[in-house]
Design an enzyme around this catalytic site. Structure first.
Site, PDB file in Angstrom:
ATOM      1  N   HIS A 120       0.815  -1.222   0.000  1.00  0.00           N
ATOM      2  CA  HIS A 120       0.000   0.000   0.000  1.00  0.00           C
ATOM      3  C   HIS A 120       0.845   1.268   0.000  1.00  0.00           C
ATOM      4  O   HIS A 120       0.321   2.358  -0.194  1.00  0.00           O
ATOM      5  CB  HIS A 120      -0.929   0.010   1.219  1.00  0.00           C
ATOM      6  CG  HIS A 120      -2.068  -0.959   1.086  1.00  0.00           C
ATOM      7  ND1 HIS A 120      -3.307  -0.578   0.639  1.00  0.00           N
ATOM      8  CD2 HIS A 120      -2.135  -2.295   1.303  1.00  0.00           C
ATOM      9  CE1 HIS A 120      -4.106  -1.637   0.602  1.00  0.00           C
ATOM     10  NE2 HIS A 120      -3.418  -2.696   1.006  1.00  0.00           N
ATOM     11  N   ASP A 145       3.680   9.495  -1.111  1.00  0.00           N
ATOM     12  CA  ASP A 145       2.471   8.786  -0.686  1.00  0.00           C
ATOM     13  C   ASP A 145       2.227   7.633  -1.654  1.00  0.00           C
ATOM     14  O   ASP A 145       2.370   7.812  -2.863  1.00  0.00           O
ATOM     15  CB  ASP A 145       1.260   9.748  -0.740  1.00  0.00           C
ATOM     16  CG  ASP A 145       0.260   9.512   0.381  1.00  0.00           C
ATOM     17  OD1 ASP A 145       0.172   8.367   0.852  1.00  0.00           O
ATOM     18  OD2 ASP A 145      -0.428  10.478   0.770  1.00  0.00           O
TER      19      ASP A 145
END
Ligand code: ADQ
Length: 469
Positions: free
Chosen positions: A166, A372
């Site tokens: 992730h 991110d």
């Protein structure tokens, strides 16, 4: 034939509270939990993970908890207090998180605890093996469980194992700083399918395989110890329909009207976990720069910044909190007037309705992480805007930037450039705002979380056949 799926992630999709020794369990509504409910709850699947810190329970209480969890198709893996400190706060959040987000400066001088990392990963793998039936698909999630695929491969040589990361996979030059780099890479390579949010992260991963293990991976697959491993790109989506529905609900619209009662003040909104990867400090500086270079905005614009408390057990996060507190105070002190405070800062989690009301109230949503994996906030903002208005200022270092190309993309390290993008967003003509928002909404509606799950499970079940677009 539909195959049963075993989900394995650090946290279970439930919240456990213990009052007077009586444990209660509530399902959480996070994106992953919502998206995966169709595969683990409805089809007899199971989700294995840590239920969070639960205080010492006696045998009877533990049995009650286990029964509650089983009713929600979940199986707990417990950690001792020592393991929580060393494995979770120390290695996962104190070492792997900074390295995978390019922050070698956040590393402790001496790193220890890999043995505890292995021990906890082995416990997760053992729990999976106990619940495994031949033919099941196993889907392991994220950086806390990098060793699980390899340990599982030993226990269950025939199993179909998928792994999804992730967070970013860093450039190999940065990844190589980890003393345990090869062992971690081999851990992931226990899987049959390894998924990333973006092409770039997959590229970093294949480069690391080449340089560390002298393998010759293709773009989409690699041979390793006689097995063919698929390397896929699966940008995660959100429950777009759910956000649209909430965004248009009377409750939320009433809240938006309250938030926007002063029609002369424009809204910039930021929503993040308080994490150094999210670029909050530079965002505050960019807002300050906006007020300096465009004094016409004085008293006419406000930045609402929500920071969700996170990882307060790790010292880097405590220090970050102090710096953000200081910056907010300094900027408000320098620019505020008796009737106007430029930054409204909230250090807390907010309700789903208020979160979506803020998305709806924003003239400009500022999502400017310095790194991110994806960033779901950017997608939730677009999904909530059924009015097709509002501008997204998005960091080019968020995985979401690969898909959300109709945002105003910024380099968050360029504070002046980010300030100019804020200004441009504030003065953007209505037609351009609508055109950009419509394009953003098409992306988040098409590639929603259900499709993300379908694509990953489809590729994992397809026995090696590529499912890429
Ligand atoms: P995170 O780093 O947690 O996730 P993000 O993708 O932005 O980051 O998700 C945050 C979630 O928390 C969002 O769903 C948001 O709605 C919720 N949230 C944020 N602020 C909140 C608040 N104040 N109150 C309530 N809820 C709030 C990691 C990676 C990301 C990746 C995701 C999924 O770091 O890059 O996108 O996993 O893969």
């Amino acid at each position: 034939m539909k195959r049963r799926v075993i989900i394995v992630s650090m946290r279970l999709p439930v919240t456990v509270t213990v009052e007077h020794g009586r444990p209660t369990v509530r399902p959480s509504v996070g994106g992953l939990a919502t998206g995966l409910r169709s595969v683990y709850a409805e089809d007899d699947g199971v989700w294995i993970g840590w239920p969070g810190r639960v205080e010492e329970l006696d045998a009877a209480e533990e049995r009650t908890l286990r029964e509650h969890l089983a009713a929600l198709h979940t199986v707990p893996v417990y950690l001792t207090a020592h393991e929580t400190t060393v494995f979770y706060e120390g290695i996962a959040n104190g070492v792997l998180w900074p390295v995978f987000h390019d922050r070698l400066d956040q590393l402790p001088l001496r790193v220890h605890g890999w043995d505890v990392y292995e021990q906890v990963n082995a416990r997760f793998a053992d729990t999976v093996a106990r619940h495994y039936h031949p033919g099941d698909l196993i889907w392991v999630h994220d950086y806390q469980l990098l060793r699980v695929p390899a340990i599982l491969r030993e226990l269950l040589p025939e199993a179909r194992i998928g792994f999804f990361l992730h967070i970013p996979f860093p450039n190999p030059e940065i990844f190589f700083a980890l003393p345990s780099r090869e062992w971690l890479l081999r851990g992931m390579l226990g899987a049959d399918l390894i998924g990333f949010h973006t092409w770039r992260f997959r590229g970093h991963f294949t480069a690391a395989m080449r340089r560390l293990l002298h393998l010759q991976p293709e773009r989409e697959e690699a041979m390793y110890e006689g097995r063919r491993i698929q390397l896929g790109v699966f940008p995660m989506g959100i429950d777009a329909a759910g956000y649209a529905e909430r965004g248009a609900s009377p409750r939320v619209l009433a809240e938006v009207a309250r938030l926007r009662s002063d029609r002369d003040v424009r809204f910039l909104v930021g929503v993040d976990r308080l994490d150094y990867s999210k670029g909050i400090e530079r965002r505050l500086l960019a807002f300050e720069r906006l007020l300096q270079t465009h004094p016409e905005w004085s008293t006419r614009v406000r930045l609402v910044q929500i920071a969700v408390p996170s990882r307060a057990g790790v010292s880097a996060y405590r220090r970050l909190r102090e710096r953000v507190d200081g910056l907010v105070g300094r900027i408000n002190g320098a620019f505020g007037t008796p009737r106007w405070t430029p930054i409204h800062y909230m250090y807390r989690s907010v309700s789903d309705d208020l979160l979506v009301a803020l998305y709806r109230a924003a003239d400009v949503m500022v999502v400017t992480p310095v790194r991110d994996g994806m960033n779901l906030v950017a997608k939730e903002f677009a999904a909530s805007r059924t009015d097709e208005d509002g501008v997204l200022v998005l960091s080019e270092f968020a995985g979401a930037a690969e898909e959300l190309t109709d945002a105003l993309l910024v380099n968050p390290y360029d504070v002046d450039g980010t300030a100019e993008a804020m200004h441009r967003a504030l003065v953007m003509p209505r037609e351009e705002r609508h055109a950009r928002m419509r394009a953003l909404r098409r992306v988040v509606q098409t590639n929603d979380v259900a499709r993300w799950v379908e694509r990953f499970i489809g590729a994992l079940a397809a026995n090696g056949a590529s499912e890429e677009r």
